[in-house]
Scaffold this motif. Sequence first.
Motif, PDB file in Angstrom:
ATOM      1  N   GLY A 203       0.790  -1.224   0.000  1.00 14.01           N
ATOM      2  CA  GLY A 203       0.000   0.000   0.000  1.00 14.01           C
ATOM      3  C   GLY A 203       0.818   1.267   0.000  1.00 14.01           C
ATOM      4  O   GLY A 203       0.326   2.333   0.354  1.00 14.01           O
ATOM      5  N   SER A 211       5.511  11.486  -1.939  1.00 10.93           N
ATOM      6  CA  SER A 211       4.437  10.860  -1.189  1.00 10.93           C
ATOM      7  C   SER A 211       3.100  11.479  -1.620  1.00 10.93           C
ATOM      8  O   SER A 211       3.049  12.648  -1.988  1.00 10.93           O
ATOM      9  CB  SER A 211       4.693  11.109   0.288  1.00 10.93           C
ATOM     10  N   ILE A 212       2.050  10.702  -1.523  1.00 12.73           N
ATOM     11  CA  ILE A 212       0.766  11.177  -2.082  1.00 12.73           C
ATOM     12  C   ILE A 212       0.254  12.401  -1.331  1.00 12.73           C
ATOM     13  O   ILE A 212      -0.386  13.273  -1.923  1.00 12.73           O
ATOM     14  CB  ILE A 212      -0.272  10.035  -2.092  1.00 12.73           C
ATOM     15  N   ASN A 213       0.592  12.535  -0.054  1.00 13.65           N
ATOM     16  CA  ASN A 213       0.093  13.707   0.675  1.00 13.65           C
ATOM     17  C   ASN A 213       0.860  14.969   0.310  1.00 13.65           C
ATOM     18  O   ASN A 213       0.409  16.063   0.597  1.00 13.65           O
ATOM     19  CB  ASN A 213       0.118  13.473   2.181  1.00 13.65           C
ATOM     20  N   ARG A 222      -6.742  12.519  -2.797  1.00 19.11           N
ATOM     21  CA  ARG A 222      -5.994  11.290  -2.513  1.00 19.11           C
ATOM     22  C   ARG A 222      -6.931  10.096  -2.550  1.00 19.11           C
ATOM     23  O   ARG A 222      -6.585   9.036  -3.055  1.00 19.11           O
ATOM     24  CB  ARG A 222      -5.373  11.365  -1.117  1.00 19.11           C
ATOM     25  N   LEU A 226      -6.868   6.728  -5.167  1.00 19.61           N
ATOM     26  CA  LEU A 226      -6.783   5.338  -4.709  1.00 19.61           C
ATOM     27  C   LEU A 226      -8.138   4.629  -4.729  1.00 19.61           C
ATOM     28  O   LEU A 226      -8.274   3.539  -4.189  1.00 19.61           O
ATOM     29  CB  LEU A 226      -6.203   5.295  -3.288  1.00 19.61           C
TER      30      LEU A 226
ATOM     31  N   LYS B 462      -6.740   4.109   5.025  1.00 20.26           N
ATOM     32  CA  LYS B 462      -6.435   5.407   5.621  1.00 20.26           C
ATOM     33  C   LYS B 462      -4.929   5.594   5.771  1.00 20.26           C
ATOM     34  O   LYS B 462      -4.419   6.702   5.670  1.00 20.26           O
ATOM     35  CB  LYS B 462      -7.112   5.524   6.997  1.00 20.26           C
ATOM     36  N   TRP B 463      -4.232   4.505   5.980  1.00 18.21           N
ATOM     37  CA  TRP B 463      -2.773   4.567   6.086  1.00 18.21           C
ATOM     38  C   TRP B 463      -2.184   5.017   4.757  1.00 18.21           C
ATOM     39  O   TRP B 463      -1.279   5.849   4.717  1.00 18.21           O
ATOM     40  CB  TRP B 463      -2.252   3.184   6.474  1.00 18.21           C
ATOM     41  N   ALA B 464      -2.733   4.468   3.658  1.00 18.55           N
ATOM     42  CA  ALA B 464      -2.220   4.849   2.335  1.00 18.55           C
ATOM     43  C   ALA B 464      -2.596   6.293   2.013  1.00 18.55           C
ATOM     44  O   ALA B 464      -1.779   7.053   1.482  1.00 18.55           O
ATOM     45  CB  ALA B 464      -2.771   3.909   1.275  1.00 18.55           C
ATOM     46  N   VAL B 465      -3.833   6.670   2.362  1.00 20.49           N
ATOM     47  CA  VAL B 465      -4.289   8.028   2.059  1.00 20.49           C
ATOM     48  C   VAL B 465      -3.480   9.067   2.825  1.00 20.49           C
ATOM     49  O   VAL B 465      -3.211  10.157   2.338  1.00 20.49           O
ATOM     50  CB  VAL B 465      -5.808   8.143   2.371  1.00 20.49           C
ATOM     51  N   SER B 466      -3.032   8.684   4.017  1.00 18.30           N
ATOM     52  CA  SER B 466      -2.272   9.655   4.825  1.00 18.30           C
ATOM     53  C   SER B 466      -0.802   9.644   4.470  1.00 18.30           C
ATOM     54  O   SER B 466       0.017  10.114   5.258  1.00 18.30           O
ATOM     55  CB  SER B 466      -2.463   9.338   6.303  1.00 18.30           C
ATOM     56  N   GLY B 467      -0.463   9.149   3.309  1.00 18.82           N
ATOM     57  CA  GLY B 467       0.923   9.198   2.854  1.00 18.82           C
ATOM     58  C   GLY B 467       1.829   8.285   3.645  1.00 18.82           C
ATOM     59  O   GLY B 467       2.958   8.653   3.941  1.00 18.82           O
ATOM     60  N   VAL B 470       1.383   9.184   8.077  1.00 22.15           N
ATOM     61  CA  VAL B 470       1.741  10.476   8.674  1.00 22.15           C
ATOM     62  C   VAL B 470       0.583  10.866   9.597  1.00 22.15           C
ATOM     63  O   VAL B 470      -0.548  11.020   9.154  1.00 22.15           O
ATOM     64  CB  VAL B 470       1.960  11.530   7.582  1.00 22.15           C
ATOM     65  N   GLU B 473      -1.894  13.667   8.973  1.00 14.40           N
ATOM     66  CA  GLU B 473      -2.731  13.424   7.801  1.00 14.40           C
ATOM     67  C   GLU B 473      -3.750  12.327   8.083  1.00 14.40           C
ATOM     68  O   GLU B 473      -4.875  12.360   7.584  1.00 14.40           O
ATOM     69  CB  GLU B 473      -1.861  13.019   6.600  1.00 14.40           C
TER      70      GLU B 473
END
Lengths: 307, 483
Positions: A203, A211-213, A222, A226, B462-467, B470, B473
């Motif tokens: 993931g 990084s995506i953020n 984001r 995904l 959520k782990w992936a979405v928060s980069g 982080v 995030e």
Amino acid sequence: MATKFTFSLPLRISYQCPQCRTHSARSIRNASMPRPFSTASSTRAIAAPAIDFSSTDKVPPPNMQNARVVPASPSYFSGRPDFTDNLLSLQALLRKYQTLPTVAPGQAPRVAWRTVSQYRLLVGEPVRASKYHQIIEVLKRLNQIHPAVMPPDLHAAMQIYKRDLNPYAVVKRPAIIDADGRACGIGRRKSSSAKVYLVPGEGEVLVNGKSINHVFGRVHDRESALWPLKATNRVDKYNVWALVSGGGTTGQAEALTLGTAKALMVHEPDLKPALRRAGCVTRDPRRVERKKPGKLKARKMPAWVKR
Amino acid sequence: MPSSICWKCLSTTLTQPLRHGSIKPRIPIYLPTLAFSTTPSFQLPLPAKKSSGVKVTPKKGTKSLVIKKGKFQAENRARRPAPGERKALRKRIVLSNVNALEVQGMQNIEVENMSDQRVEGQVLRLPGPIVDQLRAVEAFKPTQSWGLFQSPGTLMRRETVDMGKLIADMSGEEGGSRRTVKMVLVGEKGSGKSMMLLQAMTMAFLKGWTVINLPEAQDITIGHTSYQPLPSSPPSYIQPAYLTNLLRNLPTANPHLESLQFSQPTSSDLPIPIPPNISLARLASLGASDPEIAYPIFNLLITELLSPGRPPVFLGLDGLAHAMQDGTGYTAPNLKPIHPYQLMILEWYFKFLAGRRRLPNGGIVMAATSQSNAPKVPSLDLALSKLEGSVVTRAGQTVPQKERNPFMRYDERVMDTLKPGRGIQVQRLPGLSKEEARGLMEYWAKSGMVRERVSEGLVAEKWAVSGGGVVGELERAVIRMRV
């Protein structure tokens, strides 16, 4: 008694090769031979071939007063002579080969026939759509003849009614997983385009090496990027490595959606229905609508002013 | 009675001191000095406009714009907020929310479990007395979402447990463990640097350390507190109001100062007579009572705290870039900006960070950088990069060490403070692991902030979405952005 004499009007044979001083083969062309695009009236081709006065085997007409020019094709006197000739020749071919075995309906090779406007450009005649439909009907019947027994002359005759590029012949190169386990998908949205590489992983997401953020400040973007993985519950099964360019953030995020979905379908083709339900398979064709004169934007009208 | 000097002479006395001793000045002499005010003149209220008298009426037949004063405008006479009211609201820290669910079985952070590997990934509650102490050192920030939960809790991530081990180790009685650890926290925005500082202070409090925290370096350098020069060369400046506030909060933050006795110093150049056998807490409040004596009392207190037999000391600072930028909001009498190193409090702190002064009883000097509110300080970036070396991210990328740009001007004072070889550690805070993220999300779910079931898939998403976990995030994605 009037003597029939094949004779062409010199004015109508205006096409003469400057090198060889011979007349073009166009004069003997018929519908069974493909011919180049021309906007000139094609009636001159239907007109009679040139009279060769030098040859001695032709006896001059005994009665010169009654001699007259006869066109090569009787369709010369119809309104659309090329079209009439084409239709008649196709019908003749159908009569000739109608006993040949045919394939089952729906099994015939898919052919993209010329559209009526393309046909009009070809013959240079204002052919009506309904009349051209008659040709198409005959062609469809001829196309049903089994390809194994298809006569060469028929094949050649049908060739001129086919579009130059057959869209049905284009076979998409199948997407593959490369030696490193990567699947690539390309997605586009608005004016952005994204190239997404998907590898089995945990993931991790990197977009343009970041990084995506860092790439997408909005959480919504984001999540859009995904979304195919989320919708199929595969977020922790793959790592994403993507390059995205052009457009704005929303466009880039949604280009990533499409690219990710395509790459995911390479790994797991069975997910296609699920991805389609999630809205990740079809490319959104909408672009910015162009501005129009008299308007402030595409549709916005200037404010109404009293006089 | 007429004055003994004429009006002309009087006006000169106001501007220059009298030379001849024959006339004794009866009137106090006001030497013009540079006013220590940074308020620009354009902030003065505009002078009232004089009415011109002649009212120009529009010509007959021309229409003029008339805006009728409606009902709304007439009634809009609400009370304007008092000075400082808005700021107080903005800086307000809410640490509990009665509407949030109480988390059952939540442990307190204790001396026993703060270095325990088993609490890794759990959220532990900050005990009430510690919360008061943390409030006193201003460890809580208004941007952190304490106000969403019943009671303040903090996630024990791997780095926190390691810090707990370090603090527990340094609190031991062995002489070898009495060392000074110097540390700079770095990490991307929202990676938990300020929270790490808070956690370290919590654990220092639990171990009975003395904590002195400079909560926001920006407050020191932007020129919002009064300042005055010290008779030193090169010139140094103290901020009496800031020091007073620091001293006022010290006894609240460190209750053990009550039990520490002030040992009468040998030097007698004290600003005020200090009664014998007072506690250090009393000494601090004495300094807090008057800005004039805050600086000498602060010095006295620090000397006391660093004398043998005292507990270890924790020195914290947040927003390092503000303290290391090129210039402050203050100006010297020659109208040049004052460098942060000329401010006494920062100079004092940097002496410990650079290792020019030791903490004889052991302790930690910890500075946190900021990514959201930080000026660009190339010297700081370069120095930290040189200290840290090349970094390998979790995704396998290698971020090489920065090199000195020959076309850039670096601040040698900053480069010297953070020189390699001074023993300063750079602690990078990466994203949370998935287990830690799960622990945090389960805590949020128990507090009623997450409605859906905390499953493997949700955590992964959520782990992936928060980069990559982080934590800031993650919070944004899970409990802030709820559709």
